[in-house]
Write a protein that holds these residues in place. Structure first.
Motif, short mmCIF file in Angstrom:
data_model
loop_
_atom_site.label_atom_id
_atom_site.label_comp_id
_atom_site.label_asym_id
_atom_site.label_seq_id
_atom_site.Cartn_x
_atom_site.Cartn_y
_atom_site.Cartn_z
N LEU A 118 0.83 -1.21 0.00
CA LEU A 118 0.00 0.00 0.00
C LEU A 118 0.86 1.26 0.00
O LEU A 118 0.56 2.23 -0.72
N LEU A 119 1.92 1.26 0.77
CA LEU A 119 2.83 2.41 0.81
C LEU A 119 3.48 2.64 -0.55
O LEU A 119 3.58 3.77 -1.02
N PHE A 120 3.89 1.57 -1.19
CA PHE A 120 4.49 1.66 -2.52
C PHE A 120 3.50 2.22 -3.53
O PHE A 120 3.83 3.13 -4.29
N ILE A 121 2.29 1.69 -3.55
CA ILE A 121 1.27 2.16 -4.50
C ILE A 121 0.94 3.63 -4.26
O ILE A 121 0.86 4.42 -5.20
N GLY A 122 0.76 4.00 -3.00
CA GLY A 122 0.48 5.40 -2.69
C GLY A 122 1.62 6.32 -3.08
O GLY A 122 1.40 7.41 -3.61
N SER A 123 2.85 5.88 -2.86
CA SER A 123 4.02 6.69 -3.20
C SER A 123 4.15 6.86 -4.71
O SER A 123 4.49 7.94 -5.20
N ILE A 124 3.89 5.80 -5.47
CA ILE A 124 3.94 5.87 -6.93
C ILE A 124 2.90 6.88 -7.42
O ILE A 124 3.17 7.68 -8.30
N GLY A 125 1.72 6.86 -6.83
CA GLY A 125 0.68 7.82 -7.22
C GLY A 125 1.09 9.24 -6.95
O GLY A 125 0.91 10.13 -7.79
#
Length: 137
Positions: A118-125
């Motif tokens: 989730l942290l990775f996906i949010g950071s990519i966004g």
């Protein structure tokens, strides 16, 4: 990138990052409160996905009452990275009078994978929005 797409990415990032932080904090509190017991891998379920063998496994451990309990892994892994049948694995356990026990397999993958994802996906966004906003100026 269109303003609409940037807005959607920003909204998704705003939703995902707090979820990642909440999931990570919840896991951290659980890890700090739990005691560590030893479990053993007693069974596995293998299947093929995208040409690779994936595996769930079941761990058996003992509560303070002597009752034997089984717990299934929540994250699939490859046969190379998951424990073998009969192998000892850590289990984190919280037992409170009047409440059912809470237990989780104590490996990094089982405890932290969903928070990290989730942290990775949010950071990519957030990064995509920042790059898109910077290039449109």
């Amino acid at each position: 990138m269109s303003t609409f797409a940037i807005g959607i990415l920003l909204l998704l990032s705003i939703a995902v990052l707090p979820a990642a932080l909440a999931a990570g904090l919840q896991q951290l509190v659980f890890v700090q409160r739990a005691r560590r017991v030893e479990g053993r891998v007693v069974s596995e379920r293998c299947y093929r996905m995208f040409g690779r063998t994936r595996r769930y496994y079941r761990v058996e451990f003992e509560l303070s009452t002597g009752q034997r309990v089984q717990l299934r892994s929540t994250v699939t892994s490859s046969s190379k990275t998951s424990p073998a049948l009969g192998q000892a694995v850590p289990v984190l356990l919280i037992e409170r009078a009047g409440h059912p026990p809470k237990a989780k397999i104590g490996t990094w993958l089982e405890l932290w994978f969903s928070s990290a994802l989730l942290l990775f996906i949010g950071s990519i966004g957030v990064l995509a929005v920042a790059l898109a906003s910077g290039s449109s100026i």
